[in-house]
Design a protein around this motif. Structure first.
Motif, short mmCIF file in Angstrom:
data_model
loop_
_atom_site.label_atom_id
_atom_site.label_comp_id
_atom_site.label_asym_id
_atom_site.label_seq_id
_atom_site.Cartn_x
_atom_site.Cartn_y
_atom_site.Cartn_z
N GLN A 76 6.72 -2.39 -12.09
CA GLN A 76 7.04 -2.95 -10.78
C GLN A 76 5.81 -3.59 -10.14
N LYS B 172 4.76 -4.41 -6.30
CA LYS B 172 5.28 -4.20 -4.95
C LYS B 172 4.60 -5.11 -3.94
N VAL C 133 13.37 -7.76 -4.99
CA VAL C 133 13.78 -6.36 -4.93
C VAL C 133 15.23 -6.25 -5.41
N ARG D 5 5.55 -3.07 -0.28
CA ARG D 5 4.17 -2.57 -0.42
C ARG D 5 3.90 -1.30 0.38
N GLU E 293 11.16 -3.33 -7.41
CA GLU E 293 10.68 -4.69 -7.13
C GLU E 293 9.96 -5.19 -8.37
N THR F 168 8.28 2.98 -12.56
CA THR F 168 7.33 2.32 -11.67
C THR F 168 6.35 1.38 -12.35
#
Lengths: 172, 591
Positions: free
Chosen positions: B107, B109, B347, B113, B361, B104
């Motif tokens: 990433q 987002k 993504v 989101r 993403e 994560t």
């Protein structure tokens, strides 16, 4: 090309009487709408599990769509069926992710256990085995779907086990 | 604060058993009369850890992974009743580091989101996350249609469905064509095998897509909206229906939306009927009109004459989900991410032989290697990374030595693959590239609508050649024949399906020519996949003489008495591989 599917077994067969009154609410809902052909056919298939010949004729007569257009649409899209299917449809995913994770093994084992070919229905009418392009559950590959339930990370024997469980509960 | 227990109920979570987990917790909560709030959300992208249960209490957030029914009760018992979190199941927390942080931390987002953070069936939760604030901003600040379009142009966002056409320009064209009726269509016919980000967005944040459509409708003066969604996504359709109902009730859809005089717009869902070619915009329009989904010649482009011959604008799910964020934060904020010609984030759906499969993403410009090895954790089972397939049936295989290619439209195109909708199917040394090429050709050959001769017959001929190669019938000159057919199909097909169908073959020939040659000249499959090219032998140390292989052999090529070592007669054997799959003692060797 999609025409291949017609050659397999897609002629419209007469399979005895069906309750055509079931179509009335559907016809009422879509009759006057533009572009109603596909929703009408989808609705008819939801009712009967496939689209019987008399249903075509009724839809044509009451919605103004041509039979030839209907047949053209039905044979174009993978979703439509012209023959009855089993109570449970087993869809084995053959998307890219499932392919590289050996989805073939699922189809082979199920074919053998059900004694049907891909696209075929078992003699007792319980199962239809289908291969589909992608169910969108790639992270759980290989995947199969029975009804609206998805099963992931399967092996051939696990897939057969799930099918047998359903068969046992149906036979009791 | 009341403790919250949130179960991830996306399609993937449900397939992994999350529904049973939810039911179990619910029953336990009622039986024991426990005090906590039980909620649903959708997929957060960590598909490899499904089912996921998040517990948020006064101390912090704890995302638990791989929670089956039994573990769920253990969690409730320990975390809720005894207030002692079960650290060994935690995959992510705001209190401490976990191994999953690698997945994560890089990433960004924007599209995703809200996915996995809100209840997608509850419009208030979307509103609480600044939902519908973008359309309110447009109404409140009296942003003109051209202001909205200019913002989208400046953000640099390009169509996320695969083509990569600048979204702002598309809107400009649709806006320029004046008509009393105009349409905006959301293309949710995610057909690329190996891509599932649109499903995840529709299931996890349907209101973001609706808001994106409403903004688009305002910008181009659309009077009607259609979401064309695959029938294979029943959960997405259900959640969209709920979301549309809620948006109507709150006045985000209907007449004079948010007081903007004359802005009247509504959306309905059209279920696809299963045809890959319907992802092409003119075919999609034909399908919405109730016809066979066959592409037609352009021009006229849909922006001039589309649905019911009216100006029509078509955007992909992921594109639309970005729009509200861009309007709220401004074009510059979005364009901060990405490369010169590919702005923002993208993504990717990670699948195949990768350790952490799921949705990520990342800003455009990250290298493929980082996506696969850093976020994705590398290859399963310690095997060697061979290639990654990008762009589905229209894309190609990018080999290991090009893994440092960055993800943006132009760099990926330069390899012969395409960005496509963002599927990344990772392959290791046990994947046969000819088999992969054959797989895609089989797909496009079936999905070709049949209108253009080269696509209809050319793909069929290519599939035949590939099948011959994988079955040991390949001949000298096959590679050249494949190439020639490829260029002819690309040049002579009307739509994207035919124009790109040969890409998987061309890229595998380009990067894995030696594998083709091994199949054709030596009749060998180096990855041990093509069964007809393998030799099956009994491993004498493992054979127990159980007779299962002999019983199942369709041509009686296996001999041997019970409890004695068996033997395969190579002259009779047809290399079907049944003995290998049936043997429980790993006593069949492949070479």
């Amino acid at each position: 090309m999609r025409i291949e599917r017609i050659a397999v077994k897609q002629e419209i067969e007469d399979l005895g009487p069906v309750d055509l009154d079931l179509l009335n609410p559907l016809i009422e809902k879509y009759k006057s709408k533009k572009g109603n052909l596909i929703p009408l056919l989808q609705g008819a298939q939801d009712i009967y599990g496939y689209i019987p010949r008399p249903a075509f004729e009724k839809l044509a007569a009451e919605t103004g769509n041509e039979l030839s257009d209907m047949y053209g649409v039905v044979t174009f899209y993978a979703q439509f069926r012209l023959n009855p299917v089993g109570k449970h449809i087993i869809k084995v995913c053959h998307g890219t992710a499932c392919h590289v994770q050996n989805a073939r093994a699922l189809t082979t084992s199920l074919k053998e256990a059900l004694k049907v070919d891909d696209g075929g229905t078992t003699e007792d009418g319980l199962f239809t085995l289908e291969s589909v392009a992608c169910l969108g559950c790639c992270s759980l590959a290989p995947v199969m779907m029975i009804g609206n339930e998805t099963f992931g990370k399967l092996t051939g024997s696990q897939a057969v086990k799930i099918m047998k469980k359903i068969r046992i509960s149906e036979n009791n | 604060m009341e403790t919250k227990v949130i179960v991830g109920l996306g399609s993937c979570g449900i397939a992994a058993g999350a529904r049973k987990v939810y039911d179990k917790i619910e029953a336990f909560k009622e039986a024991e009369n426990l005090q906590f709030e039980l909620k649903k959300t959708s997929c957060v992208g960590m598909c490899y850890r499904e089912p996921l249960v998040e517990i948020i209490d006064d101390t912090g957030t704890y995302l638990y992974g791989e929670i089956d029914e039994e573990r769920a009760l253990e969690l409730i018992e320990k975390h809720i009743n005894q207030q002692s979190p079960v650290k060994e199941y935690v995959v992510q927390s705001d209190l401490f580091e976990t191994v999953d942080n690698e997945f994560t931390e890089d990433q960004v987002k924007i599209t995703l989101r809200n996915c996995g953070y809100i209840d997608p069936e509850n419009i208030e939760e979307y509103e609480a996350k600044d939902g519908y604030r973008a359309i309110k901003k447009i109404a409140g600040y009296s942003m003109s249609r051209l202001d909205v379009i200019q913002t989208i142009v400046e953000s640099g966002i390009r169509g996320r469905g695969g083509g990569g056409f600048p979204t702002g320009l598309k809107w400009k064209f649709a806006n320029n064509n004046k008509s009393d009726e105009k349409y905006i269509i959301c293309n949710a016919d995610e057909g690329d095998p190996g891509a599932f980000m649109d499903r995840s967005v529709l299931e996890g944040d349907p209101h973001a897509v609706l808001e994106g459509m409403i903004i688009g409708a305002y910008a181009i003066e659309a009077t009607g909206g259609v979401i064309y969604c695959r029938a294979e996504y029943p959960l997405a359709i259900k959640r969209l229906e709920i979301a549309i109902g809620q948006a109507r009730a709150k006045g985000y859809l209907g007449k004079n939306i948010l007081g903007i005089q004359g802005f009247t717009f509504d959306i309905y869902i059209k279920e696809g009927a299963g045809a890959f070619v319907c992802g092409e915009e003119t075919a999609l329009i034909a399908s919405v009109e109730g016809q066979r989904g066959m592409p037609r010649k352009r021009p006229p482009f849909p922006a001039a004459s589309g649905l019911w011959k009216k100006p029509t604008n078509i955007n992909n799910v992921e594109t639309l989900a970005n729009i509200p964020w861009i309007i709220r934060h401004g074009a510059a904020e979005y364009a901060k991410y990405g490369t010169e010609k590919s702005k923002g984030t993208k993504v990717f759906a990670l699948a195949g032989k990768i350790k952490r499969s799921g949705l990520v993403e990342v800003p455009m410009g990250m290298s493929i290697r980082d996506v696969i090895f850093k976020l994705g954790g590398g290859i399963q089972g310690g095997k060697k990374f061979k290639a990654v397939q990008m762009g589905g049936p229209s894309g190609g295989c990018i080999p290991e030595h090009l893994a440092d290619t960055i993800v943006d439209y132009d760099s990926v195109n330069a390899t012969g693959a395409i960005m496509g909708s963002g599927g990344m199917v990772v392959m290791d040394e046990s994947t046969c590239m000819i088999d992969v090429a054959k797989f895609f050709l089989d797909f496009t050959q079936k999905e070709s609508c049949g209108k253009c001769t080269f696509c209809r017959i050319g793909t069929k001929r290519m599939l035949e050649i590939l099948t011959n190669i994988t079955e040991g019938e390949g001949e000298e000159g096959d590679i050249e024949r494949l190439e020639e057919l490829s260029y002819q199909i690309k040049d002579n097909s009307l739509c994207g399906l035919g124009q790109t169908a040969p890409n998987p073959v061309l890229t595998t020939i380009k990067y894995f020519r030696d594998e083709y040659e091994a199949h054709i000249r030596d009749k060998k499959c180096p990855a041990l996949v093509c069964t007809k090219l393998l030799t099956y032998e009994v491993d004498e140390t493992n054979c127990t003489g159980c007779t299962v292989c002999a019983v199942n052999c369709p041509v009686d090529a296996i001999s041997g008495a019970r409890k004695e070592i068996h033997h395969i007669d190579q002259d009779i054997c047809i290399n079907c591989g049944v003995c290998f799959t049936k043997c429980k003692f790993e006593a069949i060797k492949i070479s």
